[in-house]
Design a protein around this motif. Structure first.
Motif, short mmCIF file in Angstrom:
data_model
loop_
_atom_site.label_atom_id
_atom_site.label_comp_id
_atom_site.label_asym_id
_atom_site.label_seq_id
_atom_site.Cartn_x
_atom_site.Cartn_y
_atom_site.Cartn_z
N GLY A 33 0.79 -1.22 0.00
CA GLY A 33 0.00 0.00 0.00
C GLY A 33 0.82 1.27 0.00
O GLY A 33 0.40 2.28 -0.54
N TYR A 34 2.01 1.25 0.61
CA TYR A 34 2.83 2.45 0.72
C TYR A 34 4.06 2.42 -0.17
O TYR A 34 4.88 3.33 -0.13
CB TYR A 34 3.27 2.66 2.18
CG TYR A 34 2.12 2.86 3.14
CD1 TYR A 34 1.26 3.93 3.00
CD2 TYR A 34 1.90 1.96 4.19
CE1 TYR A 34 0.21 4.13 3.88
CE2 TYR A 34 0.85 2.16 5.08
CZ TYR A 34 0.00 3.24 4.92
OH TYR A 34 -1.03 3.43 5.79
N LYS A 35 4.18 1.39 -0.95
CA LYS A 35 5.37 1.24 -1.80
C LYS A 35 5.52 2.44 -2.74
O LYS A 35 4.56 2.91 -3.34
CB LYS A 35 5.26 -0.05 -2.61
CG LYS A 35 6.55 -0.40 -3.35
CD LYS A 35 6.43 -1.78 -4.01
CE LYS A 35 7.74 -2.15 -4.70
NZ LYS A 35 7.65 -3.49 -5.33
N GLY A 36 6.74 2.95 -2.82
CA GLY A 36 7.02 4.09 -3.70
C GLY A 36 6.90 5.43 -3.01
O GLY A 36 7.29 6.46 -3.58
N GLN A 37 6.36 5.46 -1.78
CA GLN A 37 6.23 6.71 -1.06
C GLN A 37 7.48 6.97 -0.21
O GLN A 37 8.22 6.04 0.14
CB GLN A 37 5.00 6.70 -0.16
CG GLN A 37 3.69 6.59 -0.94
CD GLN A 37 2.48 6.82 -0.05
OE1 GLN A 37 2.51 7.66 0.84
NE2 GLN A 37 1.41 6.08 -0.31
#
Length: 422
Positions: A33-37
């Motif tokens: 869900g938070y990948k890349g942030q």
């Protein structure tokens, strides 16, 4: 505050259910869900030990799939820098804030409400440490760590005076100082007239309030008899010292005075012992610590709790991710690691056993439950700007002015500062 540290790693189990209500287009919680942030964290220079930082970063990135961008900030000018950042459209996501500064930031609407986090993570946060993180009944930050003053004493001077052991009551402390004065050529206690944070601890011990509400405004309460009682105790301590009545503990540095080996004790923070050792390495073997004793045995003196909170910017688009970071950083695993590595007091009494092996922290910990702060109102920030009118009151009393007259002499300035808009 200038000696800090950060905590980190642990508690993935709490992360599964929170992100569906997130803001700014965040997806579901978990690594995918938070990948890349990227989460931006502001901490003060010196607050995060290298190992702690490394471990927390690894845990956060593993549990969330996001990256952590840690930016160390300097203390000089930090209040204005944080105030400006919180008003912008792209603020740092998580910010270390001084505990006494938290109400001012909360009042502006710059901090996110973390009441839900308190329920899940902070049910057993130490009340005296958590108090500064609450404003207007809401949890606007999470308590991170605290520090408080102890008695730092010279074992050789005490031995020369024939003293064995350390006192556990205020009267016993006074008796020890009298013995040093009578039996040695050392100054029993180095206590300058404006050691304001030690005085604040005495106020806390007496239950004395520095301000009160009148006509909807905060005004001076310095003329309260309880304030006078605390000042009498301070006067008694100061009677064993030849330190200047119109200077604070930094002018000169009290640790450097102590380093000369002709002082029985001083009231200070644990790190000040290192300052003394730096000035005179030979003093190291003679340094000891004990809790500032109160009126009765087993009841330490009131102390001012310096420290830091971790807050989430209300304007952050990654507020849910920020909460996931806090769950890791404030977990028992990493709060304990922070206490062990840096000697700061963790935010839970149950974690104080991690302080073993650090004599300064072990001496500080018993007083935490009875600790407190300066008035937790945004208006207080202006009061401590130099020249602090409370310090002026202290000097006036020590130079012979009665309590009531000394309080009256600074009331106008104190009220003026309390009326300034923040």
């Amino acid at each position: 505050m200038k000696r800090g540290l950060m905590a980190a790693i642990g508690i993935a189990a709490l992360m599964a259910s929170v992100a569906a209500c997130g803001s700014g287009g965040e997806g579901t919680s978990g690594a995918d869900g938070y990948k890349g942030q990227t989460l931006t964290l502001w901490v003060m220079d010196g607050s995060t030990p290298k190992q702690w930082e490394k471990d927390v970063r690894a845990a956060f990135e593993k549990e969330t799939g996001a990256k952590l961008k840690l930016e160390a900030q300097q203390w000089n000018g930090i209040q204005q820098k944080i105030t400006t950042a919180l008003s912008e459209s792209d603020p740092p996501d998580v910010i270390e804030v001084g505990n006494t500064q938290t109400p001012a930031y909360a009042k502006t609407g710059g901090l996110a409400d973390l009441s839900d986090l308190k329920k899940g993570l902070g049910a057993d946060w130490t009340p005296s440490i958590n108090k500064s993180a609450v404003y207007d009944g809401k949890q606007y930050a999470a308590p991170w760590f605290a520090v408080n003053r102890t008695v730092i004493y010279n074992k050789k001077v005490w031995a020369d005076a024939g003293l064995k052991g350390t006192p556990n009551t205020r009267v016993g402390f006074f008796e020890a100082l009298e013995t040093i004065e009578r039996k040695t050529d050392a100054e029993p206690l180095y206590l300058p007239g404006q050691n304001w944070y030690f005085f604040d601890g005495l106020l806390i011990g007496k239950g004395a309030d520095l301000v009160k509400k009148e006509g909807g405004k905060w005004v001076s309460n310095l003329d309260d008899p309880k304030v006078g009682e605390a000042m009498k105790i301070y006067e008694k301590y100061a009677s064993y010292s030849t330190a200047p009545k119109d200077k604070d503990e930094a002018t000169p540095q009290q640790a450097e005075v102590f380093a000369k080996g002709k002082t029985g004790a001083f009231i200070g923070l644990g790190w000040e012992a290192a300052t003394a050792v730096e000035a005179n390495p030979e003093i190291k073997k003679d340094i000891g610590y004990f809790t500032i004793p109160g009126e009765r045995a087993g009841q330490p003196e009131g102390v001012f709790l310096g420290g830091s909170n971790l807050a989430v910017a209300a304007g952050s688009e990654k507020r849910e991710l920020a909460k996931e970071f806090l769950k890791i950083a404030l977990s028992d695993k990493f709060e304990g690691a922070l206490a062990e590595e840096s000697g700061v007091i963790p935010n839970k009494e149950s974690l104080q056993d991690r302080l073993q092996g650090n004599p300064a922290a072990v001496a500080a910990a018993p007083a935490v439950a009875r600790g407190g702060l300066t008035p937790l109102i945004p208006e207080w920030a202006a009061v401590e700007n130099p020249p602090n009118p409370v310090k002026s009151y202290m000097t006036a009393v020590l130079k012979g002015k009665p309590h009531a007259a000394a309080a009256k002499s600074v009331k106008g300035e104190l009220d003026k500062r309390l009326s300034q808009k923040q």
